[in-house]
Design a protein around this motif. Structure first.
Motif, PDB file in Angstrom:
ATOM      1  N   ALA A 212      35.303  29.679  13.938  1.00 46.83           N
ATOM      2  CA  ALA A 212      34.311  29.876  15.006  1.00 46.83           C
ATOM      3  C   ALA A 212      33.641  31.239  14.901  1.00 46.83           C
ATOM      4  O   ALA A 212      32.449  31.382  15.170  1.00 46.83           O
ATOM      5  CB  ALA A 212      34.976  29.718  16.367  1.00 46.83           C
ATOM      6  N   ILE A 213      34.413  32.256  14.498  1.00 43.29           N
ATOM      7  CA  ILE A 213      33.886  33.616  14.394  1.00 43.29           C
ATOM      8  C   ILE A 213      33.174  33.838  13.066  1.00 43.29           C
ATOM      9  O   ILE A 213      32.090  34.427  13.023  1.00 43.29           O
ATOM     10  CB  ILE A 213      35.020  34.646  14.570  1.00 43.29           C
ATOM     11  CG1 ILE A 213      35.599  34.566  15.991  1.00 43.29           C
ATOM     12  CG2 ILE A 213      34.529  36.054  14.272  1.00 43.29           C
ATOM     13  CD1 ILE A 213      36.866  35.374  16.180  1.00 43.29           C
ATOM     14  N   ASN A 214      33.767  33.360  11.969  1.00 46.39           N
ATOM     15  CA  ASN A 214      33.265  33.694  10.634  1.00 46.39           C
ATOM     16  C   ASN A 214      32.102  32.831  10.172  1.00 46.39           C
ATOM     17  O   ASN A 214      31.348  33.234   9.279  1.00 46.39           O
ATOM     18  CB  ASN A 214      34.398  33.594   9.611  1.00 46.39           C
ATOM     19  CG  ASN A 214      35.478  34.649   9.840  1.00 46.39           C
ATOM     20  OD1 ASN A 214      35.239  35.640  10.509  1.00 46.39           O
ATOM     21  ND2 ASN A 214      36.656  34.423   9.296  1.00 46.39           N
ATOM     22  N   TYR A 215      31.957  31.649  10.750  1.00 48.81           N
ATOM     23  CA  TYR A 215      30.881  30.759  10.328  1.00 48.81           C
ATOM     24  C   TYR A 215      29.842  30.625  11.446  1.00 48.81           C
ATOM     25  O   TYR A 215      30.171  30.728  12.628  1.00 48.81           O
ATOM     26  CB  TYR A 215      31.421  29.378   9.972  1.00 48.81           C
ATOM     27  CG  TYR A 215      32.205  29.350   8.680  1.00 48.81           C
ATOM     28  CD1 TYR A 215      31.565  29.216   7.449  1.00 48.81           C
ATOM     29  CD2 TYR A 215      33.593  29.468   8.687  1.00 48.81           C
ATOM     30  CE1 TYR A 215      32.289  29.195   6.267  1.00 48.81           C
ATOM     31  CE2 TYR A 215      34.328  29.452   7.504  1.00 48.81           C
ATOM     32  CZ  TYR A 215      33.672  29.318   6.289  1.00 48.81           C
ATOM     33  OH  TYR A 215      34.390  29.301   5.122  1.00 48.81           O
ATOM     34  N   ASN A 238      31.327  40.470  15.568  1.00 43.79           N
ATOM     35  CA  ASN A 238      32.265  41.507  16.031  1.00 43.79           C
ATOM     36  C   ASN A 238      33.279  40.973  17.039  1.00 43.79           C
ATOM     37  O   ASN A 238      34.150  41.717  17.495  1.00 43.79           O
ATOM     38  CB  ASN A 238      31.504  42.674  16.658  1.00 43.79           C
ATOM     39  CG  ASN A 238      30.761  43.499  15.618  1.00 43.79           C
ATOM     40  OD1 ASN A 238      31.137  43.512  14.451  1.00 43.79           O
ATOM     41  ND2 ASN A 238      29.702  44.185  16.041  1.00 43.79           N
ATOM     42  N   THR A 239      33.165  39.706  17.392  1.00 44.09           N
ATOM     43  CA  THR A 239      34.107  39.102  18.338  1.00 44.09           C
ATOM     44  C   THR A 239      35.507  39.067  17.735  1.00 44.09           C
ATOM     45  O   THR A 239      35.682  38.730  16.557  1.00 44.09           O
ATOM     46  CB  THR A 239      33.661  37.676  18.693  1.00 44.09           C
ATOM     47  OG1 THR A 239      32.349  37.721  19.261  1.00 44.09           O
ATOM     48  CG2 THR A 239      34.616  37.047  19.708  1.00 44.09           C
ATOM     49  N   LYS A 240      36.492  39.399  18.534  1.00 41.31           N
ATOM     50  CA  LYS A 240      37.878  39.435  18.070  1.00 41.31           C
ATOM     51  C   LYS A 240      38.632  38.171  18.478  1.00 41.31           C
ATOM     52  O   LYS A 240      38.430  37.646  19.578  1.00 41.31           O
ATOM     53  CB  LYS A 240      38.608  40.661  18.631  1.00 41.31           C
ATOM     54  CG  LYS A 240      37.949  41.986  18.270  1.00 41.31           C
ATOM     55  CD  LYS A 240      37.893  42.200  16.762  1.00 41.31           C
ATOM     56  CE  LYS A 240      37.271  43.568  16.437  1.00 41.31           C
ATOM     57  NZ  LYS A 240      37.133  43.769  14.976  1.00 41.31           N
ATOM     58  N   TYR A 241      39.503  37.737  17.592  1.00 42.65           N
ATOM     59  CA  TYR A 241      40.352  36.559  17.809  1.00 42.65           C
ATOM     60  C   TYR A 241      41.114  36.681  19.122  1.00 42.65           C
ATOM     61  O   TYR A 241      41.147  35.758  19.932  1.00 42.65           O
ATOM     62  CB  TYR A 241      41.296  36.454  16.614  1.00 42.65           C
ATOM     63  CG  TYR A 241      42.291  35.320  16.633  1.00 42.65           C
ATOM     64  CD1 TYR A 241      42.043  34.145  15.936  1.00 42.65           C
ATOM     65  CD2 TYR A 241      43.507  35.437  17.313  1.00 42.65           C
ATOM     66  CE1 TYR A 241      42.965  33.108  15.922  1.00 42.65           C
ATOM     67  CE2 TYR A 241      44.423  34.404  17.310  1.00 42.65           C
ATOM     68  CZ  TYR A 241      44.149  33.251  16.610  1.00 42.65           C
ATOM     69  OH  TYR A 241      45.063  32.234  16.616  1.00 42.65           O
ATOM     70  N   GLU A 242      41.726  37.845  19.329  1.00 38.77           N
ATOM     71  CA  GLU A 242      42.559  38.057  20.518  1.00 38.77           C
ATOM     72  C   GLU A 242      41.745  37.982  21.806  1.00 38.77           C
ATOM     73  O   GLU A 242      42.233  37.527  22.842  1.00 38.77           O
ATOM     74  CB  GLU A 242      43.264  39.417  20.421  1.00 38.77           C
ATOM     75  CG  GLU A 242      44.278  39.537  19.293  1.00 38.77           C
ATOM     76  CD  GLU A 242      43.641  39.733  17.930  1.00 38.77           C
ATOM     77  OE1 GLU A 242      44.355  39.569  16.924  1.00 38.77           O
ATOM     78  OE2 GLU A 242      42.427  40.041  17.879  1.00 38.77           O
ATOM     79  N   GLU A 243      40.505  38.435  21.739  1.00 34.66           N
ATOM     80  CA  GLU A 243      39.641  38.415  22.918  1.00 34.66           C
ATOM     81  C   GLU A 243      39.399  36.985  23.385  1.00 34.66           C
ATOM     82  O   GLU A 243      39.434  36.698  24.589  1.00 34.66           O
ATOM     83  CB  GLU A 243      38.308  39.083  22.601  1.00 34.66           C
ATOM     84  CG  GLU A 243      37.308  39.040  23.738  1.00 34.66           C
ATOM     85  CD  GLU A 243      35.933  39.510  23.326  1.00 34.66           C
ATOM     86  OE1 GLU A 243      35.077  39.652  24.224  1.00 34.66           O
ATOM     87  OE2 GLU A 243      35.708  39.734  22.116  1.00 34.66           O
ATOM     88  N   LEU A 244      39.178  36.097  22.451  1.00 39.10           N
ATOM     89  CA  LEU A 244      38.898  34.710  22.795  1.00 39.10           C
ATOM     90  C   LEU A 244      40.114  34.043  23.450  1.00 39.10           C
ATOM     91  O   LEU A 244      39.980  33.241  24.357  1.00 39.10           O
ATOM     92  CB  LEU A 244      38.494  33.922  21.547  1.00 39.10           C
ATOM     93  CG  LEU A 244      37.180  34.360  20.882  1.00 39.10           C
ATOM     94  CD1 LEU A 244      36.936  33.552  19.623  1.00 39.10           C
ATOM     95  CD2 LEU A 244      36.012  34.212  21.839  1.00 39.10           C
ATOM     96  N   ILE A 245      41.288  34.403  22.990  1.00 36.60           N
ATOM     97  CA  ILE A 245      42.504  33.822  23.555  1.00 36.60           C
ATOM     98  C   ILE A 245      42.821  34.424  24.928  1.00 36.60           C
ATOM     99  O   ILE A 245      43.053  33.708  25.909  1.00 36.60           O
ATOM    100  CB  ILE A 245      43.700  34.026  22.603  1.00 36.60           C
ATOM    101  CG1 ILE A 245      43.480  33.249  21.307  1.00 36.60           C
ATOM    102  CG2 ILE A 245      44.994  33.578  23.271  1.00 36.60           C
ATOM    103  CD1 ILE A 245      44.572  33.433  20.282  1.00 36.60           C
ATOM    104  N   ASP A 246      42.800  35.749  24.997  1.00 36.32           N
ATOM    105  CA  ASP A 246      43.217  36.443  26.224  1.00 36.32           C
ATOM    106  C   ASP A 246      42.212  36.315  27.366  1.00 36.32           C
ATOM    107  O   ASP A 246      42.586  36.070  28.509  1.00 36.32           O
ATOM    108  CB  ASP A 246      43.456  37.930  25.922  1.00 36.32           C
ATOM    109  CG  ASP A 246      44.598  38.154  24.938  1.00 36.32           C
ATOM    110  OD1 ASP A 246      45.436  37.228  24.811  1.00 36.32           O
ATOM    111  OD2 ASP A 246      44.641  39.209  24.306  1.00 36.32           O
TER     112      ASP A 246
END
Length: 251
Positions: A212-215, A238-246
């Protein structure tokens, strides 16, 4: 390119099981955008795709494609400009038919032909060239039935079939979810290549936050039928994986 205006959609209307998925939902997708869509189960992702494809009707609102109102247009008519790849690799193909027969079948989509078989032998070389792009050696197995291919090969064929004719919109409905990680990565790179080369406006549902972030060029997060995050370009990358989860409870 495609625009949803004040769309409302509910299931089991008038019963104790009534569920409202969308209420006054708005979304605008620009030409050539590659939009990745994530969100928890029940957020409306699949319903959104079914609305765009014409699989389900809406109670209120309008749907536009290139400023043309397609709200009442039947699903089979939308096949002319919408390609869709599903989670199950066998969906979107005819598994008991050969690769050649599948390509010929979709190549004749929306064309009138009689009861004679629709394989045009003069187009075999063209099909081989299209298969070479996949880099899976399938151009040497035109007479192999699709059901005898691996899951990744079937999904590659399904992706090719969805884009073999010019289309306005490509819908990818968790199309890597049923694949092992290595094969899923191959299919994602192939997807990215096809989308960029053909400049197809694309919407992709995925549960893989890395994808979702890289493509893609735009990221949407859906939750309870609402868009809670909409990012493009550098902000998206620049979106972070952890941000989407938390922050957005994507799972």
């Amino acid at each position: 390119m495609i625009r949803l205006e004040r769309v409302s959609k509910s299931y089991n209307v008038g019963t104790e099981f009534e569920t409202k998925v969308f209420k006054d939902f708005n979304l605008s997708i620009e030409n050539n955008e590659f939009v990745t869509i994530i969100g928890p189960n029940g957020s409306g992702k699949s319903t959104l795709f079914n609305i765009i494809s014409g699989n389900v009707d809406i109670e209120e609102g309008k749907i536009f494609l290139k400023d043309k109102n397609i709200t009442k247009e039947k699903e089979y008519k939308r096949y002319k400009y919408i390609g869709r790849v599903y989670q199950n690799p066998s969906v979107g193909t005819c598994p008991n038919m050969t690769i050649l027969e599948n390509l010929a079948l979709v190549d004749n989509k929306m064309k009138k032909y009689d009861l004679s078989w629709c394989v045009n032998k003069q187009k075999i070389d063209e099909y081989k060239e299209k298969l070479k792009v996949l880099k899976l050696g399938l151009e040497n197995h035109l007479n192999t039935k699709v059901q005898n291919l691996s899951g990744g090969q079937q999904q590659a064929i399904s992706l090719l079939m969805a884009t073999i004719n010019p289309i306005d919109i490509l819908i990818l409905d968790e199309h890597t979810a049923a694949l092992d990680p290595k094969t899923a990565e191959i299919i994602m790179k192939l997807t990215d290549k096809i989308v960029k080369e053909h400049k197809i406006t694309t919407l992709m549902i995925t549960h893989n936050l890395k994808y979702a972030i890289n493509y893609g060029s735009r990221l949407l997060v859906l939750k309870q039928g609402k868009i809670v995050l909409d990012r493009k370009g550098k902000e998206k990358s620049n979106t972070k994986y952890e941000e989407l989860i938390d922050k957005f409870d994507c799972f």
